[in-house]
Structures are given as structure tokens and as C-alpha cells.
Enzyme design. Sequence first.
Site, PDB file in Angstrom:
ATOM      1  N   HIS A  16       3.440   8.411  -6.657  1.00  0.00           N
ATOM      2  CA  HIS A  16       2.489   9.029  -5.513  1.00  0.00           C
ATOM      3  C   HIS A  16       2.860  10.435  -5.357  1.00  0.00           C
ATOM      4  O   HIS A  16       1.831  11.271  -5.321  1.00  0.00           O
ATOM      5  CB  HIS A  16       2.902   8.390  -4.088  1.00  0.00           C
ATOM      6  N   LYS A  40      -1.608  -7.272   4.695  1.00  0.00           N
ATOM      7  CA  LYS A  40      -0.274  -6.985   4.004  1.00  0.00           C
ATOM      8  C   LYS A  40       0.925  -7.148   4.585  1.00  0.00           C
ATOM      9  O   LYS A  40       0.641  -6.764   6.050  1.00  0.00           O
ATOM     10  CB  LYS A  40      -0.372  -5.709   3.229  1.00  0.00           C
ATOM     11  N   ARG A  89      -3.239   4.307 -13.147  1.00  0.00           N
ATOM     12  CA  ARG A  89      -1.835   3.957 -13.997  1.00  0.00           C
ATOM     13  C   ARG A  89      -2.408   3.375 -15.383  1.00  0.00           C
ATOM     14  O   ARG A  89      -2.774   4.078 -16.078  1.00  0.00           O
ATOM     15  CB  ARG A  89      -0.879   3.352 -13.222  1.00  0.00           C
ATOM     16  N   SER A 127       5.347   0.870  -5.951  1.00  0.00           N
ATOM     17  CA  SER A 127       6.101   0.488  -4.816  1.00  0.00           C
ATOM     18  C   SER A 127       6.643  -0.873  -4.994  1.00  0.00           C
ATOM     19  O   SER A 127       7.778  -0.915  -4.682  1.00  0.00           O
ATOM     20  CB  SER A 127       5.181   0.638  -3.653  1.00  0.00           C
TER      21      SER A 127
HETATM   22  P1  ADP Z   1      -3.129   0.791  -2.366  1.00  0.00           P
HETATM   23  O1  ADP Z   1      -2.670  -0.637  -1.702  1.00  0.00           O
HETATM   24  O2  ADP Z   1      -4.264   1.198  -1.720  1.00  0.00           O
HETATM   25  O3  ADP Z   1      -3.230   0.510  -3.856  1.00  0.00           O
HETATM   26  P2  ADP Z   1      -0.736   2.205  -3.026  1.00  0.00           P
HETATM   27  O4  ADP Z   1       0.336   2.971  -2.227  1.00  0.00           O
HETATM   28  O5  ADP Z   1      -0.162   1.028  -4.093  1.00  0.00           O
HETATM   29  O6  ADP Z   1      -1.910   1.565  -2.259  1.00  0.00           O
HETATM   30  O7  ADP Z   1      -1.349   3.098  -4.202  1.00  0.00           O
HETATM   31  C1  ADP Z   1      -2.094   4.236  -3.640  1.00  0.00           C
HETATM   32  C2  ADP Z   1      -2.805   4.909  -4.921  1.00  0.00           C
HETATM   33  O8  ADP Z   1      -1.842   5.956  -5.376  1.00  0.00           O
HETATM   34  C3  ADP Z   1      -3.362   4.388  -5.799  1.00  0.00           C
HETATM   35  O9  ADP Z   1      -4.743   4.933  -6.268  1.00  0.00           O
HETATM   36  C4  ADP Z   1      -2.611   4.080  -6.759  1.00  0.00           C
HETATM   37  O10 ADP Z   1      -3.411   3.826  -8.028  1.00  0.00           O
HETATM   38  C5  ADP Z   1      -1.902   5.320  -6.958  1.00  0.00           C
HETATM   39  N1  ADP Z   1      -0.646   5.219  -7.612  1.00  0.00           N
HETATM   40  C6  ADP Z   1       0.375   4.424  -7.055  1.00  0.00           C
HETATM   41  N2  ADP Z   1       1.263   4.477  -8.112  1.00  0.00           N
HETATM   42  C7  ADP Z   1       1.150   5.577  -8.816  1.00  0.00           C
HETATM   43  C8  ADP Z   1       1.561   6.161 -10.090  1.00  0.00           C
HETATM   44  N3  ADP Z   1       2.811   5.674 -10.462  1.00  0.00           N
HETATM   45  N4  ADP Z   1       1.122   7.009 -10.736  1.00  0.00           N
HETATM   46  C9  ADP Z   1      -0.175   7.475 -10.197  1.00  0.00           C
HETATM   47  N5  ADP Z   1      -1.047   7.044  -9.267  1.00  0.00           N
HETATM   48  C10 ADP Z   1      -0.231   5.744  -8.615  1.00  0.00           C
END
Ligand code: ADP
Length: 185
Positions: A16, A40, A89, A127
Site C-alpha cells: 500500500h 467485513k 498485483r 494485509s
Molecule cells: P480492498 O478491500 O479495497 O481491496 P485493500 O486494503 O486490500 O482494500 O487494497 C486496497 C488497494 O490496494 C487495492 O487496489 C489493492 O489491489 C491495492 N493493494 C493491496 N496490496 C497491494 C500491493 N502489495 N501492491 C500493490 N497494490 C496493492
Amino acid sequence: MLAIYPGSFDPITLGHLDVIERGCRLFEKVVVAVLRNPNKAPLFTVAERMEQIRRATTHLTNVEVDSFDGLTVTYAKMRQAKVLLRGLRVLSDFEMELQMAHTNKTLSDDVETIFLATSNEHSFLSSSLVKEIAKFGGPIDHLVPPSVLPDIYRCYAKTPPEPVLTTDSTQLLELHKTVSPREKV
Ligand code: ADP
């Protein structure tokens, strides 16, 4: 131009943070917006997650941390933002993200979704993965910002991982030898 980076961030990872840092180089301001999602069951409260993001981004001058509920495009319109920032990703992200981007486009034609491809070293990182490793006492210091580490460790110290039951064959053999012949019947 203002960009909204919406997500769960439960907790924020180095993946992130990488997207935030790169977004900050592209846009005048990036608003990291934590979604209040009633569907969630998060590990951290929205307030905790916002605080974790603030602590992880103190080196960036054009970041704002906020939270929202409801539709992302409604929030973007309220903030007068024209860009939603998302990270990509692996291929499995693509289908869901594309569907979301198309849906958002039908809801609001003047909000564009811009995807940043993950940096190679973060392509496997999520996460959920961080929580899974931390739950079983594994190292996560290479996966999350250092300022977030104590929160995660504190969280799992309260509920230590359950002992793993082994079915090791040598242990079973020893057990078998110690049981008297009558008990074996
Ligand atoms: P959500 O529940 O909206 O997917 P996340 O916190 O899991 O929330 O992810 C938020 C955004 O960050 C999403 O677009 C996800 O693809 C991106 N993201 C999460 N981890 C990574 C990573 N390791 N590299 C690039 N983008 C990421």
C-alpha cells in the site's frame, strides 16, 4: 489534481505504502480513504487504521487520511476528486478491479480509475497474508511499515496462536509402545 486511494488497509502494508508514495509523485494530493465496511470483520478499527496510515506516511507532505462509507464514487464526488487510485498485483486482482472500475464508471462518468502496477517485491503482499503470518508468530517486519509493527504484535499477543497438533509417526510409535497390551485391545 486530487486522487482518492480507497481500501481496507487492515493493516497498511509496504505494498500500500508503495502505491501511496508513487501516487504522491503523480498527483498534487492523495487522499487515503479507509472504507467503513459493515460486511467485513476487521482486525483494526477504522480509527486505528487511519492512525497507522498517518504514522506510516509522515515523510509525505501531500497525503491526507480520511474514512468514508457508502459508494466510493459518492465520496470522490463529495471531495471533488476525478481520480480513484488502485493497485494491481496478480492476475486475480485484475478481474475484480476491472469490474469495480467499470461499475464506478457507470455510476459516475467523470471519475476515472487509475491503476498502479505493484512493484515486483510487493506482488505477493496483502494485509491478509500479514495477519496470517503474525497469527502464527512469524516475522512480518519486511512486510509492513515499522511504525505499524507494535500494533500487530500487541494484537496477537492477546490471543497467542493455538498449539499445533502433530501426528508425527515416531511420537505415535512411542505412545503405542507405552500402552499396555490390555489397553491396546
Ligand atoms: P480492498 O478491500 O479495497 O481491496 P485493500 O486494503 O486490500 O482494500 O487494497 C486496497 C488497494 O490496494 C487495492 O487496489 C489493492 O489491489 C491495492 N493493494 C493491496 N496490496 C497491494 C500491493 N502489495 N501492491 C500493490 N497494490 C496493492
